[in-house]
Design a protein around this motif. Structure first.
Motif, short mmCIF file in Angstrom:
data_model
loop_
_atom_site.label_atom_id
_atom_site.label_comp_id
_atom_site.label_asym_id
_atom_site.label_seq_id
_atom_site.Cartn_x
_atom_site.Cartn_y
_atom_site.Cartn_z
N SER A 6 0.85 -1.20 0.00
CA SER A 6 0.00 0.00 0.00
C SER A 6 0.88 1.24 0.00
CB SER A 6 -0.89 0.07 1.23
OG SER A 6 -1.33 -1.17 1.61
N MET A 7 2.03 1.14 0.67
CA MET A 7 2.96 2.28 0.64
C MET A 7 3.26 2.67 -0.80
SD MET A 7 5.04 4.44 2.11
CE MET A 7 4.88 5.53 0.72
N TYR A 14 -5.05 14.37 0.69
CA TYR A 14 -4.81 13.01 1.18
C TYR A 14 -5.56 12.85 2.49
CZ TYR A 14 -2.54 9.22 3.76
OH TYR A 14 -2.29 8.09 4.52
N ASN A 36 -6.80 9.71 5.37
CA ASN A 36 -6.67 8.31 5.79
C ASN A 36 -7.72 8.01 6.85
OD1 ASN A 36 -4.54 6.91 8.28
ND2 ASN A 36 -5.59 5.75 6.71
N ASP A 67 -6.71 6.81 1.68
CA ASP A 67 -5.92 5.70 2.20
C ASP A 67 -6.81 4.92 3.16
OD1 ASP A 67 -4.20 4.08 3.65
OD2 ASP A 67 -2.57 5.54 3.66
N VAL A 78 -6.32 1.66 4.32
CA VAL A 78 -5.69 0.38 4.70
C VAL A 78 -6.25 -0.22 6.00
CG1 VAL A 78 -3.54 0.85 3.46
CG2 VAL A 78 -3.69 1.39 5.87
N TYR A 79 -6.92 0.60 6.81
CA TYR A 79 -7.50 0.06 8.05
C TYR A 79 -9.00 -0.19 7.89
CZ TYR A 79 -3.00 1.50 9.95
OH TYR A 79 -1.65 1.64 10.17
N LYS A 87 -2.87 -4.73 7.34
CA LYS A 87 -3.50 -4.42 8.62
C LYS A 87 -4.69 -5.31 8.94
CE LYS A 87 -0.60 -0.96 8.50
NZ LYS A 87 0.57 -0.81 9.37
N ARG A 112 4.21 -7.15 2.05
CA ARG A 112 4.30 -5.99 1.18
C ARG A 112 3.32 -6.11 0.00
NH1 ARG A 112 4.39 -3.71 3.92
NH2 ARG A 112 5.18 -1.83 2.95
N LEU A 113 2.08 -6.26 0.37
CA LEU A 113 1.04 -6.51 -0.64
C LEU A 113 -0.14 -5.56 -0.43
CD1 LEU A 113 0.54 -8.50 -2.99
CD2 LEU A 113 -0.68 -9.97 -1.37
C1 LIG Z 1 -2.12 5.02 6.89
C2 LIG Z 1 -1.22 3.99 6.31
N1 LIG Z 1 -1.19 3.83 4.99
C3 LIG Z 1 -0.40 2.91 4.41
C4 LIG Z 1 0.41 2.10 5.17
C5 LIG Z 1 1.30 1.14 4.46
O1 LIG Z 1 0.87 -0.17 4.52
P1 LIG Z 1 1.65 -1.33 3.78
O2 LIG Z 1 2.24 -2.20 4.82
O3 LIG Z 1 0.64 -2.06 2.97
O4 LIG Z 1 2.67 -0.69 2.90
C6 LIG Z 1 0.42 2.23 6.56
C7 LIG Z 1 1.31 1.42 7.38
O5 LIG Z 1 1.51 1.65 8.55
C8 LIG Z 1 -0.42 3.20 7.14
O6 LIG Z 1 -0.48 3.37 8.47
#
Ligand SMILES: Cc1ncc(COP(=O)(O)O)c(C=O)c1O
Length: 387
Positions: A96-97, A166, A168, A200, A202-203, A235, A243-244
């Motif tokens: 996701s990064m 951006y 999150n 974003d 991811v959570y 997460k 790393r996916l």
């Molecule tokens: C808000 C947020 N976005 C993205 C990521 C990145 O996640 P990934 O491990 O999939 O790269 C994190 C990781 O801590 C995060 O807190």
């Protein structure tokens, strides 16, 4: 002569990395600094990746992700949100990064201002700077019951150079979950001002209050709007080391997303993608049990830290972090270094999550409850005397 770009030469480790540097392998430290639990990835997910390896899935594949994973992502997202996603909009570039980085590559050019809803995960600021853009913080307000986005302040921060926003949610580090109404309002503003949006999410499955999954921009944005919804496996399914992750991009960017994925990574590691398929298809029990653990830990943190007379802590609605403000503490990095040395607890320093957070620290409460209890017991005396 300046050969290396100055913004790159100026990079420093974040207030997470600076605290953790040199202490990562210390077995006495209880690590609450990174965004992960102490649970290994569930076995059925590991088995799927091992099987893929054994079957020789060790070659290049589609740079935007293998067909089975992209099909599984479409099915998962359709099921989760009641949508009918065009699978061509899904790209699996790696983490996701990397998804956030690619979204930045799509939206941000030199001199462009990007609104970062803060407090935020520090890497995103660096993404904007790598692209030559200018990060502009708009801080959430900490109410008594929840964090809130002040739209007047957000609008006031927009200038003719503003290019994107951006956001999150659920949020690292506050645990704020943006409501569907807040999402509609932000999307409306982006439409009105012609701004791109990096959402974003991811959570999205780490939710304690309200609907699981958390509200998503996928439910409200049109297929060709300049909205990038980033998500991943780290997460929800305890897959941080894999790393996916994935990005849902505007429909017209199918080819550009392929090129960006090519040049950044040539796609995520192929055999891990089979683990991703297993997670999406069979991971609901794990998601539920992990959320139950995190919810109980959240409650424990609220009962201990949250009641401390020197602490102000808004209950996290999602993700798995607490972001307390400690009265009288004015140097978050120094405090975290003391916590590491004297209490053997690894914390993340508040300053790194954007302006206005110098009296905060972040702790991740996803580890086993018993260990979390020990960590909190060790921290409380330090907070009693916080300076
Ligand atoms: C808000 C947020 N976005 C993205 C990521 C990145 O996640 P990934 O491990 O999939 O790269 C994190 C990781 O801590 C995060 O807190």
């Amino acid at each position: 002569m300046q050969t290396i770009r100055p913004e790159i030469e100026e990079f420093e480790l974040s207030g997470i990395g600076k605290v953790a540097a040199g202490a990562l392998d210390d077995p006495d430290v209880i690590p609450l600094w990174f965004g992960e639990s102490d649970l290994p990835t569930p076995k059925f997910i590991r088995d799927a990746a091992v099987q893929a390896l054994d079957e020789g899935k060790t070659f290049y594949s589609y740079a935007r992700g293998t067909m089975p994973l992209r099909a599984a992502l479409k099915a998962y997202l359709d099921r989760l949100y009641g949508i009918d996603l065009d699978p061509d909009r899904v790209t699996v570039p790696g983490s996701s990064m990397l998804g956030v980085m690619i979204a930045g590559e799509c939206l941000v050019g030199p001199g462009d201002e990007v609104i970062l809803v803060s407090p935020y995960w520090p890497n995103v600021r660096q993404v904007v700077r790598i692209m030559g853009g200018v990060p502009v913080d708009v801080r959430l307000d900490e109410g008594n019951d929840r964090w809130r986005l002040d739209f007047d302040r957000l609008e006031a921060a927009l200038t003719p150079r503003t290019k994107a926003v951006y956001v999150n949610s659920p949020s690292n580090p506050t645990g704020w979950i943006m409501t569907a109404d807040e999402q509609r309002r932000l999307l409306g503003l982006c439409r009105e001002r012609g701004l791109g949006l990096i959402a974003d999410e991811v959570y999205h499955r780490n939710v304690f209050a309200g609907r699981d999954p958390a509200p998503s921009f996928l439910e409200i944005a049109g297929p060709d709007e300049p909205v990038f919804v980033v998500n991943g496996f780290s997460k929800g399914w305890a897959m941080t080391g894999w790393r996916l992750g994935w990005v849902v991009a505007p429909a017209r960017l199918v080819e550009p997303m392929e090129v960006l994925s090519q040049v950044n990574s040539t796609g995520a590691n192929v055999f891990t993608q089979y683990g991703g398929v297993a997670a999406l298809e069979g991971g609901e029990d794990f998601v539920r049990s992990f959320t139950a653990r995190c919810r109980a830990n959240r409650d424990l943190v609220m009962e201990t830290l949250g009641r401390h007379p020197r602490v102000r802590l808004t209950a996290p609605e999602g993700a798995f972090y607490a972001f307390p403000r400690i009265e009288g503490m004015t140097d978050s990095l120094a405090f975290c270094r003391r916590a590491l040395k004297e209490a053997k607890v690894g914390l993340a320093a508040g300053y790194t999550f954007g302006d206005g957070n110098e009296s905060h620290v972040r702790l991740c409460f996803a580890i086993a409850t018993e260990r979390l209890k020990v960590a909190l017991d060790r921290l409380l005396p330090l907070i009693d005397g916080a300076v």
